[in-house]
Design a protein around this motif. Structure first.
Motif, mmCIF file in Angstrom:
data_model
loop_
_atom_site.group_PDB
_atom_site.id
_atom_site.type_symbol
_atom_site.label_atom_id
_atom_site.label_comp_id
_atom_site.label_asym_id
_atom_site.label_seq_id
_atom_site.Cartn_x
_atom_site.Cartn_y
_atom_site.Cartn_z
ATOM 1 N N PHE A 12 -33.823 97.066 -2.707
ATOM 2 C CA PHE A 12 -34.184 95.645 -2.663
ATOM 3 C C PHE A 12 -32.951 94.766 -2.650
ATOM 4 C CE2 PHE A 12 -35.789 91.705 -4.758
ATOM 5 C CZ PHE A 12 -36.777 91.393 -3.844
ATOM 6 N N SER A 13 -32.895 93.872 -1.665
ATOM 7 C CA SER A 13 -31.767 92.957 -1.555
ATOM 8 C C SER A 13 -32.172 91.502 -1.742
ATOM 9 C CB SER A 13 -31.119 93.108 -0.172
ATOM 10 O OG SER A 13 -32.010 92.622 0.827
ATOM 11 N N GLY A 14 -33.466 91.224 -1.682
ATOM 12 C CA GLY A 14 -33.942 89.849 -1.704
ATOM 13 C C GLY A 14 -34.084 89.271 -0.316
ATOM 14 N N SER A 18 -36.259 93.996 3.215
ATOM 15 C CA SER A 18 -36.536 94.711 1.965
ATOM 16 C C SER A 18 -37.733 94.103 1.248
ATOM 17 C CB SER A 18 -35.306 94.727 1.058
ATOM 18 O OG SER A 18 -34.966 93.439 0.609
ATOM 19 N N SER A 19 -37.901 92.787 1.352
ATOM 20 C CA SER A 19 -39.045 92.132 0.712
ATOM 21 C C SER A 19 -40.357 92.535 1.373
ATOM 22 C CB SER A 19 -38.885 90.608 0.774
ATOM 23 O OG SER A 19 -37.754 90.177 0.053
ATOM 24 N N ILE A 37 -31.180 97.235 -6.777
ATOM 25 C CA ILE A 37 -30.283 96.268 -6.154
ATOM 26 C C ILE A 37 -28.919 96.922 -6.021
ATOM 27 C CG2 ILE A 37 -29.176 94.024 -6.369
ATOM 28 C CD1 ILE A 37 -31.596 92.997 -7.815
ATOM 29 N N ALA A 51 -27.167 86.257 -2.890
ATOM 30 C CA ALA A 51 -28.457 86.930 -2.756
ATOM 31 C C ALA A 51 -28.794 87.757 -3.989
ATOM 32 C CB ALA A 51 -28.461 87.814 -1.507
ATOM 33 N N THR A 52 -27.781 88.205 -4.724
ATOM 34 C CA THR A 52 -28.043 89.028 -5.903
ATOM 35 C C THR A 52 -28.777 88.239 -6.970
ATOM 36 O OG1 THR A 52 -26.062 90.337 -5.453
ATOM 37 C CG2 THR A 52 -26.991 90.474 -7.663
ATOM 38 N N ALA A 55 -32.255 87.668 -5.750
ATOM 39 C CA ALA A 55 -33.026 88.908 -5.811
ATOM 40 C C ALA A 55 -33.527 89.166 -7.230
ATOM 41 C CB ALA A 55 -32.180 90.079 -5.323
ATOM 42 N N GLU A 77 -29.359 93.727 4.389
ATOM 43 C CA GLU A 77 -30.675 93.986 4.905
ATOM 44 C C GLU A 77 -30.767 95.288 5.666
ATOM 45 O OE1 GLU A 77 -32.626 90.066 4.329
ATOM 46 O OE2 GLU A 77 -33.325 92.071 4.629
ATOM 47 N N ILE A 214 -32.555 85.275 2.731
ATOM 48 C CA ILE A 214 -33.145 85.530 1.424
ATOM 49 C C ILE A 214 -34.586 85.033 1.458
ATOM 50 C CG2 ILE A 214 -31.053 85.532 0.013
ATOM 51 C CD1 ILE A 214 -31.509 82.639 -0.623
#
Length: 255
Positions: A12-14, A18-19, A37, A51-52, A55, A77, A214
């Protein structure tokens, strides 16, 4: 290892892929218990740092705990555990795959019924998919890549129509300008990406690294994320610098 009956972990990266892969996994009934993450080394330019934090807020809204994994090479991504398709040395595998594999082994021991599988938002990278699939085979768990080889336009439309609120947070390709920073990826933006694709070869999903995203809301999230940001523009490249990110209050708190 317990196969698909155990707990699942989603990379998951946000970002949008991944979402959406996570949403598809939940929709398919997979018991996703952790969001992994993946972090690059300090100073890496291949990962969009803000993005962290987003996320993590997204994970809070989704209601699934986070596990942090540090590897040398990554991408937003989805987390990219490979460098180039023609590099496949054991040393590379150790530095790029081992931390993720180690984290998954730890979770396998923590889950009462073991590790059931791994979710990834991989779309086009054969090498990435092969590496992740091989890792899962080694771990004895399933691999779920619901976006694999999807048509870029159809996938973009599906994510938009499915309710993802997607913001562009970095651009680094000809044809983009500062107005793209913080822009919502909707049908109008997709039409503009079509133009950039025809003129400059920009991938509609940014699979070549042309832009990063994001996700601030989606059908898998209980509360949307509110962002405040500034734009940093160099003339050929730009990114969003997030100055504040927070979850919107629950609806009952706003009454």
């Amino acid at each position: 290892m317990s196969g698909s009956d155990g707990g699942w972990v989603a990379l998951f990266s946000g970002g949008k892929e991944s979402s959406w892969a996570l949403y598809r996994a939940l929709e398919a009934g997979h018991d996703v218990r952790r969001l992994a993450i993946v972090h690059p080394p300090a100073g890496s330019h291949r990962y969009h740092a803000p993005a962290t934090s987003v996320a993590r807020l997204a994970a809070q809204s989704i209601g699934i705990p986070v596990v942090d994994v540090g590897i040398p090479i990554t991408d937003v991504e989805p987390p990219n555990v490979a460098r180039e398709a023609d590099h496949d040395s054991s040393a590379e595998r150790d530095t790029e795959i081992e931390p993720l594999e180690s984290a998954l082994r730890t979770l396998d021991a923590e889950f009462d019924d073991g590790l059931g599988g791994v979710v990834a938002g991989t779309v086009e990278s054969e090498h990435q998919a092969d590496r992740l699939r091989s890792m899962c085979d080694l771990l004895g768990c399933d691999f779920f890549a619901p976006l694999w080889q999807a048509d870029p336009r159809e996938l973009a439309e599906t994510m938009i129509d499915g309710g993802l609120e997607i913001l562009v947070v970095e651009v680094t390709a000809p044809g983009f300008d500062e107005s793209w920073l913080g822009r919502r990826l909707d049908r109008d933006a997709l039409a503009d990406l079509d133009d950039l694709h025809r003129e400059y070869g920009v991938h509609l999903l940014g699979e070549g690294g042309e832009f990063e995203t994001i996700v601030t809301d989606g059908p898998h999230m209980s509360r949307p994320i509110t962002l405040e940001f500034e734009r940093e523009w160099s003339g050929t490249w730009g990114r969003v610098r997030i100055t504040d990110a927070r979850l919107q209050p629950p609806a009952s708190d706003e009454a």
